[in-house]
Design a protein around this motif. Structure first.
Motif: not given
Ligand code: ADP
Ligand code: MG
Length: 238
Positions: A85-109
């Motif tokens: 898919k086009m933009g395959r490396e940025l899929t998570l980043k885009k998906a998290l944009r929507e919730v990012k504002g709700d959190y002070d910290i996001v930890l990715i394992d």
């Protein structure tokens, strides 16, 4: 990019400490083995997971269960699908944009391999925390990891850097642990956290009770070390 270095333990435990001091914290499981998800009561085979988010079947917000976006083996499938898919490396980043504002910290394992999933994790992150086991072969694979972080930084995520090194599974009775710690400090200087996580039986027992050490045995050495570490990595906020 290595297994068994304490990544999932660090994510789960820091998440708990951050939350307790009132920091809105989201943890994202990016390992198809789902070790982080094992801490949840929900069944990641029934609930929306990070694999569903990456393949566009679920919104990130709908996949948050008790502060964790879980993963299961479906993530390996999502990784294959994403490949074309086009933009395959940025899929998570885009998906998290929507919730990012709700959190002070996001930890990715991250999983113990460099594939498209890990690249998605690195592309979505602003900093990399690397736990290093104070044991034989501790530094093996580290050069490769640093090169890969640099590649992601050069191509996808300008701000990305390894900001934090955590010495973990430190056994104060061995000379080796001390030598590894010294070597890591001489390489990485002030990126290395002052607080060291000891190797303790209690920490290794906690996951089988579905709890981080800070819940399982809050007054243990391991729990104290993790609370101090949380303070240090959050710049005093925790
Ligand atoms: P990774 O996610 O890097 O594969 P884990 O966090 O799952 O590593 O840790 C690997 C194993 O080591 C787990 O069984 C975990 O419970 C155990 N472990 C992690 N940190 C410690 C520690 N400080 N002392 C003792 N055991 C630990
Ligand atoms: Mg893990």
């Amino acid at each position: 990019q290595k297994g068994g270095t304490g990544k999932t333990t660090a994510v789960r435990t820091l998440t708990d400490v951050f939350r307790k001091v009132g920091l809105a914290t989201l943890a994202v499981d990016l390992d198809p083995q789902g070790n982080l998800s094992d801490y949840l009561d929900v069944d990641p085979d029934a609930a929306p997971t990070v694999g569903d988010v990456l393949s566009g079947r679920a919104k990130a917000a709908a996949a948050v269960h008790d502060g964790i976006i879980p993963a299961n083996l479906g993530l390996a499938e999502a990784e294959l699908m994403l490949g074309g898919k086009m933009g395959r490396e940025l899929t998570l980043k885009k998906a998290l944009r929507e919730v990012k504002g709700d959190y002070d910290i996001v930890l990715i394992d991250c999983p113990p391999s460099l594939g498209l999933i890990t690249i998605n994790g690195l592309a979505a992150a602003s900093e990399v925390l690397v736990p290093i086991q104070c044991e034989y072969y501790a530094l093996e694979g580290l050069g490769q990891l640093l090169r890969n972080v640099h590649l992601v930084q050069a191509n996808l995520n300008e701000k990305l850097e390894v900001s934090t090194i955590v010495l973990t599974m430190y056994d104060g009775r061995t000379k080796l642990a001390e030598q590894v710690a010294d070597e890591v400090r001489s390489h990485f200087g002030n990126k290395v956290c002052r607080n060291i996580i000891p190797r303790t039986v209690r920490i290794s027992e906690a996951p089988s009770f579905g709890q981080p050490i800070t819940v399982f045995d809050p007054s243990s050495r391991g729990a104290i070390a993790y609370r101090e570490l949380a303070k240090e990595v959050s710049g005093g906020k925790a």
